[in-house]
Structures are given as structure tokens and as C-alpha cells.
Design an enzyme around this catalytic site. Structure first.
Site, mmCIF file in Angstrom:
data_model
loop_
_atom_site.group_PDB
_atom_site.id
_atom_site.type_symbol
_atom_site.label_atom_id
_atom_site.label_comp_id
_atom_site.label_asym_id
_atom_site.label_seq_id
_atom_site.Cartn_x
_atom_site.Cartn_y
_atom_site.Cartn_z
ATOM 1 N N ASP A 37 -1.826 -18.787 2.750
ATOM 2 C CA ASP A 37 -2.911 -19.669 2.037
ATOM 3 C C ASP A 37 -3.327 -20.684 3.157
ATOM 4 O OD1 ASP A 37 -0.082 -20.496 2.164
ATOM 5 O OD2 ASP A 37 -0.101 -20.868 0.082
ATOM 6 N N ASP A 78 -5.915 -6.915 5.188
ATOM 7 C CA ASP A 78 -6.961 -6.489 4.216
ATOM 8 C C ASP A 78 -7.882 -8.030 3.853
ATOM 9 O OD1 ASP A 78 -8.866 -4.832 3.154
ATOM 10 O OD2 ASP A 78 -7.381 -4.346 1.610
ATOM 11 N N LYS A 126 3.838 -15.070 4.081
ATOM 12 C CA LYS A 126 4.256 -15.980 2.967
ATOM 13 C C LYS A 126 5.902 -15.694 2.983
ATOM 14 C CE LYS A 126 2.675 -18.127 -0.603
ATOM 15 N NZ LYS A 126 2.009 -19.232 -0.684
ATOM 16 N N TYR A 145 0.806 -1.176 0.043
ATOM 17 C CA TYR A 145 -0.139 -0.049 -0.008
ATOM 18 C C TYR A 145 0.857 1.148 0.027
ATOM 19 C CZ TYR A 145 -3.806 -3.128 0.884
ATOM 20 O OH TYR A 145 -4.973 -4.225 0.860
#
Ligand code: ATP
Length: 339
Positions: A205, A229, A172, A125
Site C-alpha cells: 500500500d 499485476d 504485505k 493465481y
């Protein structure tokens, strides 16, 4: 308590409707609140030339606390997102989104009670995107030790202050070894300072799948901006949808409380919006203002109205309007059980 002045940003779309509903509910708590209403969002551009006029920031810096409806930032006008700007300019580094099962709301799960803690200022962002050569673009994911350590400490402090047992860092780092790797290092370092709170890690995930399989297993989720988010919308869906999901943006000194949902132009102006997400955001605001008793009473009144099953907005399968739901919550608060 002494009179408290609060900045109110009604915002765009359903914003003014849900903001009025939240103000109505808070008026029934008996607290002495004064609202300083300021315009922001698409509706502010005509008069002020900007979706985030300076006097909005000035008002929040003065009152230190704001209740905010959703704002739109028209695409292609060169204006930056109001939400991203607010969070950056006021350094509201922590986004807190509690997710809990509510009575009377159809959902596949019961007993969900978790909190999403999302880093609010960096990651993808940062707005740093460019065309490398035609047909190839690059978007920069910024992760800093300072912001990661700060949000990690915030998550553990929140866990400790609210009697929560476990913080799960979501990442991740198997793919983004440097950026998410640094985030994890900061989470691990923070965890050492809180031996009373359990700490574990989960790849984003897998975390998404585990949340859908059994969200009751989670307590505090700690995530960088983008995963935060996405996962917080997923979590909102686990307990009845966007109409019920509250949020807070917190800095060292300033705080802006707003629902997870957007301005919902499809139902704006129709008295169909569910005001509960913003009402629950307002109850988080009362906690923040050390008005824990009033905050609990607001949540109990929301639960009572939902349990009754009569005053539900269309997103929950009912036929009640925004104003009717607000009145029902307010009368519970003002009644003998709520007062
Ligand atoms: P943004 O990008 O600004 O977050 P969005 O495009 O993700 O917004 P929303 O404006 O949140 O989307 O709306 C998504 C869907 O959820 C729409 O169909 C909308 O009507 C519905 N919705 C959102 N908020 C509410 C609410 N408070 N009450 C009822 N329905 C809602």
C-alpha cells in the site's frame, strides 16, 4: 544473424491489428525473421475446441520464443485463462515489465525508468477456490520457497545485467506473515548474493502511494503475482497508459513477449489501437535474441515518432491509425537515421 523462426499469436480483439503492426516494424530492422502464426484465444475455440490448442505450446517449445497479442478467454465456458495456462505449462516464471517515460506523451511525470518483476506462476493465481459453506468461499494463496527464490534471483540478475542499482521487494508481510513472510525471506537470501545491488522492502500500500508521489525514486520492483499485476497497471498509467506498456514472460529456456493491455474489444477492428506496447514488447524480444542493436533502433524509432507528435493514436490524443503509426516507425527504422 541466421534466420530466426518466431511463433506469432495474433490473439483476439485488437490483437491481430497490433501484431501485424509489430511484424511490419520488425521487417524494417532488416533481420531475417520467419513467423509461425498460430491461433489462440476465443477465436481458436471454434476450429480447435480450445483457446490454447496443443500445437501452440508445441510451436513455442520448438521455436523457444513467441510474440503474442492479447487473448480473451470467454467466461463460463469452462476454459482456463490462456495467459495463466501458457505461463504454467511453459513454466514462464518471470514477468518483466519495463516502465519508462516516453517523449511527447502527456504524463504527470518525467524521467520514470523502472522495471516491474512479477512472479508469474503462483500466489492467488493458483486457481484454488472453493465454497466452504454456502455464503463463504475460500481462495488459496500459494507461496513456495522454490518460486520465490527463483524470481528473487531473476530480479537481482536482471538488475546486475542492466546496470540497475536497487531492488525493492514489495509485500504485505505485516498481515500475511507466513506467505509474504516466506517471499521476503527468499528475497533477503537472494540479496546476500548480490552485494553490488542495493536491496530494500516496502509494504504494497505504501509502495503504491510512493509510486504515485514520485515514481522516479524506484528502480527494480520485485513482487509476488497479484501485487505485481496491480502495480504494473498502476505503473503503466504513470507513463501514458496501457497503449505504451510492454512485457515479457520468461522461463529458463522459453519466452513469450506480450503487451500489458488486454484485447480492448471496444476499439477492435477500428484501426484505433496503439501498437506501441506490442512494438516495444517486440524490442524486448530482440534483446532476448541477442539483437541488442536492432532492439535499440526500434526503441529509438518509437521515440522519434512520438517526439514528432504527428503520428499518435487516439489514446494519446492523436488521430493516426494503428497502421499509420506502424508505417511511421518502420520508415524511421529504414531511413538514414534508423538504419
Ligand atoms: P484484460 O482483462 O484482458 O487485461 P482489460 O479489461 O483490463 O483487459 P483492456 O482490454 O486492456 O482491458 O482495455 C482497457 C482499456 O484500455 C480499454 O478502454 C481499451 O480500449 C484501452 N486500451 C487497451 N489497450 C489499448 C491499446 N493498445 N491502444 C489503445 N487503447 C487501449
Amino acid at each position: 544473424m541466421a534466420r530466426r523462426t518466431i511463433t506469432l499469436i495474433p490473439g483476439d480483439g485488437i490483437g491481430p491489428e497490433v501484431a501485424a503492426a509489430a511484424v511490419r516494424v520488425l521487417s524494417a530492422t532488416g533481420l531475417d525473421l520467419e513467423w509461425e502464426t498460430v491461433p489462440a484465444g476465443a477465436g481458436a475455440i471454434g476450429e480447435h475446441g480450445s483457446p490454447l490448442p496443443d500445437h501452440v505450446l508445441e510451436s513455442i517449445r520448438r521455436t523457444k520464443v513467441a510474440l503474442k497479442g492479447p487473448t480473451e478467454t470467454p467466461v463460463g465456458t469452462g476454459h482456463r485463462s490462456v495467459n495463466v495456462e501458457l505461463r504454467k505449462r511453459l513454466d514462464l516464471f518471470a514477468n518483466l515489465r519495463p516502465v519508462r517515460s516516453l517523449p511527447g506523451v502527456k504524463s504527470r511525470y518525467e524521467g520514470v525508468d523502472l522495471v516491474v518483476v512479477r512472479e508469474n506462476t503462483e500466489d492467488l493465481y493458483s486457481g484454488l477456490e472453493h465454497v466452504v459453506v454456502p455464503g463463504v468461499v475460500e481462495s488459496l494463496k500459494i507461496i513456495t520457497e522454490r518460486a520465490s527464490a527463483r524470481i528473487a534471483r531473476f530480479a537481482f540478475e536482471h538488475a546486475r545485467a542492466h546496470g540497475r542499482q536497487r531492488v525493492t521487494a514489495v509485500h504485505k508481510a505485516n498481515i500475511m506473515k507466513l506467505s509474504d513472510g516466506l517471499f521476503l525471506e527468499c528475497c533477503r537470501a537472494a540479496a546476500k548474493g548480490y552485494p553490488d545491488v542495493r536491496y530494500d522492502e516496502m509494504i504494497v500500500d505504501n509502495a503504491s502511494m510512493q509510486l504515485v508521489l514520485d515514481p522516479t525514486r524506484f528502480d527494480v520492483l520485485l513482487l509476488p503475482n497479484l501485487y505485481g499485476d496491480i502495480v504494473s497497471d498502476l505503473c503503466a498509467g504513470l507513463v501514458g497508459g496501457l497503449g505504451m506498456a510492454p512485457g515479457a514472460n520468461l522461463g529458463e529456456e522459453l519466452a513469450v513477449f506480450e503487451a500489458v493491455h488486454g484485447s480492448a474489444p471496444d476499439i477492435a477492428g477500428k484501426n484505433r489501437a496503439n501498437p506501441i506496447a506490442l512494438v516495444l514488447s517486440a524490442s524486448l524480444m530482440l534483446d532476448h535474441l541477442s539483437e541488442g542493436d536492432a532492439a535499440r533502433r526500434v526503441r529509438a524509432a518509437v521515440d522519434a515518432v512520438l517526439s514528432g507528435g504527428e503520428k499518435m493514436t487516439p489514446d494519446l490524443g492523436g488521430t493516426a491509425g494503428t497502421t499509420e503509426v506502424a508505417e511511421a516507425i518502420a520508415s524511421h527504422l529504414a531511413g538514414p537515421a534508423g538504419g
